[in-house]
Design a protein around this motif. Structure first.
Motif, short mmCIF file in Angstrom:
data_model
loop_
_atom_site.label_atom_id
_atom_site.label_comp_id
_atom_site.label_asym_id
_atom_site.label_seq_id
_atom_site.Cartn_x
_atom_site.Cartn_y
_atom_site.Cartn_z
N LEU A 1 4.31 1.78 39.64
CA LEU A 1 4.76 2.30 40.93
C LEU A 1 6.28 2.47 40.96
CD1 LEU A 1 3.86 3.18 43.75
CD2 LEU A 1 4.13 0.81 44.48
N VAL A 2 7.01 1.51 40.42
CA VAL A 2 8.48 1.61 40.37
C VAL A 2 8.89 2.79 39.49
CG1 VAL A 2 10.57 0.47 39.51
CG2 VAL A 2 8.94 -0.80 40.91
N ILE A 3 8.23 2.95 38.34
CA ILE A 3 8.55 4.07 37.45
C ILE A 3 8.26 5.39 38.14
CG2 ILE A 3 7.98 5.19 35.25
CD1 ILE A 3 9.55 2.56 34.95
N LEU A 4 7.14 5.48 38.86
CA LEU A 4 6.81 6.70 39.60
C LEU A 4 7.87 7.00 40.65
CD1 LEU A 4 4.83 9.01 40.24
CD2 LEU A 4 3.66 7.44 41.79
N LEU A 5 8.29 6.00 41.39
CA LEU A 5 9.33 6.20 42.40
C LEU A 5 10.65 6.62 41.78
CD1 LEU A 5 8.51 3.25 44.82
CD2 LEU A 5 8.01 5.68 45.15
N LEU A 6 11.00 6.01 40.65
CA LEU A 6 12.24 6.39 39.96
C LEU A 6 12.16 7.83 39.45
CD1 LEU A 6 13.18 3.17 37.98
CD2 LEU A 6 14.44 4.20 39.88
N LEU A 7 11.01 8.23 38.97
CA LEU A 7 10.86 9.61 38.51
C LEU A 7 11.07 10.58 39.66
CD1 LEU A 7 7.85 9.30 36.06
CD2 LEU A 7 10.22 9.85 35.47
N ILE A 8 10.55 10.24 40.84
CA ILE A 8 10.75 11.10 42.01
C ILE A 8 12.23 11.15 42.38
CG2 ILE A 8 10.24 11.32 44.48
CD1 ILE A 8 7.42 10.18 43.78
N VAL A 9 12.90 10.01 42.29
CA VAL A 9 14.35 9.98 42.57
C VAL A 9 15.09 10.91 41.62
CG1 VAL A 9 16.41 8.52 42.37
CG2 VAL A 9 14.41 7.69 43.61
N PHE A 10 14.76 10.87 40.33
CA PHE A 10 15.47 11.71 39.36
C PHE A 10 15.02 13.15 39.41
CE2 PHE A 10 16.37 7.50 37.62
CZ PHE A 10 17.75 7.57 37.70
N LEU A 11 13.88 13.42 39.99
CA LEU A 11 13.49 14.80 40.24
C LEU A 11 14.44 15.41 41.26
CD1 LEU A 11 11.40 17.01 39.62
CD2 LEU A 11 10.09 16.16 41.57
N VAL A 12 14.86 14.60 42.24
CA VAL A 12 15.80 15.07 43.26
C VAL A 12 17.24 15.01 42.74
CG1 VAL A 12 16.75 14.60 45.55
CG2 VAL A 12 14.29 14.41 45.17
N TYR A 13 17.64 13.87 42.20
CA TYR A 13 19.04 13.68 41.81
C TYR A 13 19.43 14.39 40.53
CZ TYR A 13 20.52 10.30 45.30
OH TYR A 13 20.88 9.71 46.47
N GLY A 14 18.51 14.57 39.62
CA GLY A 14 18.85 15.22 38.37
C GLY A 14 19.54 14.29 37.40
#
Length: 150
Positions: free
Chosen positions: A121-134
């Motif tokens: 779940l943490v990895i999924l949330l971090l991936l979403i963060v980096f999808l936005v932040y780049g």
């Protein structure tokens, strides 16, 4: 055309509001995903087990190869900050499946030790963060933008 404007606005906002420490999180995330890919490939018994347990052996083996390839290549790309958003897009279905389908079989909100679920779940949330932040400043993407002729 409006979708591209929205993506460009999100990218511009993310570039302005990108703290330096998040680059270190991106690098660690990429290395962790690479590590998981190496573990996935090194456990050949699990790969064979995946292909034997279901009726669609070819599909399962193809899926296992997709996961391994996406983790190995995606982990390297995320860690380097090279086409980060694209690498994240290839990771999202894998982590979404891991969080919502694999963990449902184990009891989605059971009171037992759900460390694998929490990490997924943490990895999924971090991936979403980096999808936005780049990628950020400490990345190959940033270097390529600032040195277009190199």
């Amino acid at each position: 055309m409006k979708k591209m404007d929205a993506v460009a606005k999100i990218e511009k906002w993310a570039d302005k509001h990108h703290p330096i420490w998040i680059d270190y999180v991106r690098i660690a995330l990429g290395l962790f995903i690479l590590y998981k890919g190496i573990l996935f490939i090194s456990d050949t018994d699990a790969l064979i087990g995946i292909s034997k347990t279901a009726d669609l052996a070819f599909f399962n083996m193809a899926l296992a190869h997709y996961v391994a390839f996406a983790h190995l290549v995606g982990g390297i790309l995320i860690a380097l900050g090279l086409v980060t958003r694209l690498a994240v897009l290839f990771q999202l279905p894998i982590l979404f499946f891991a969080v919502f389908f694999v963990n449902i079989q184990q009891g989605f909100l059971s009171l037992g030790n759900n460390l694998e679920f929490e990490i997924s779940l943490v990895i999924l949330l971090l991936l979403i963060v980096f999808l936005v932040y780049g990628s950020g400043k400490y990345s190959v993407d940033h270097w390529m933008k600032t040195h277009p002729n190199a």
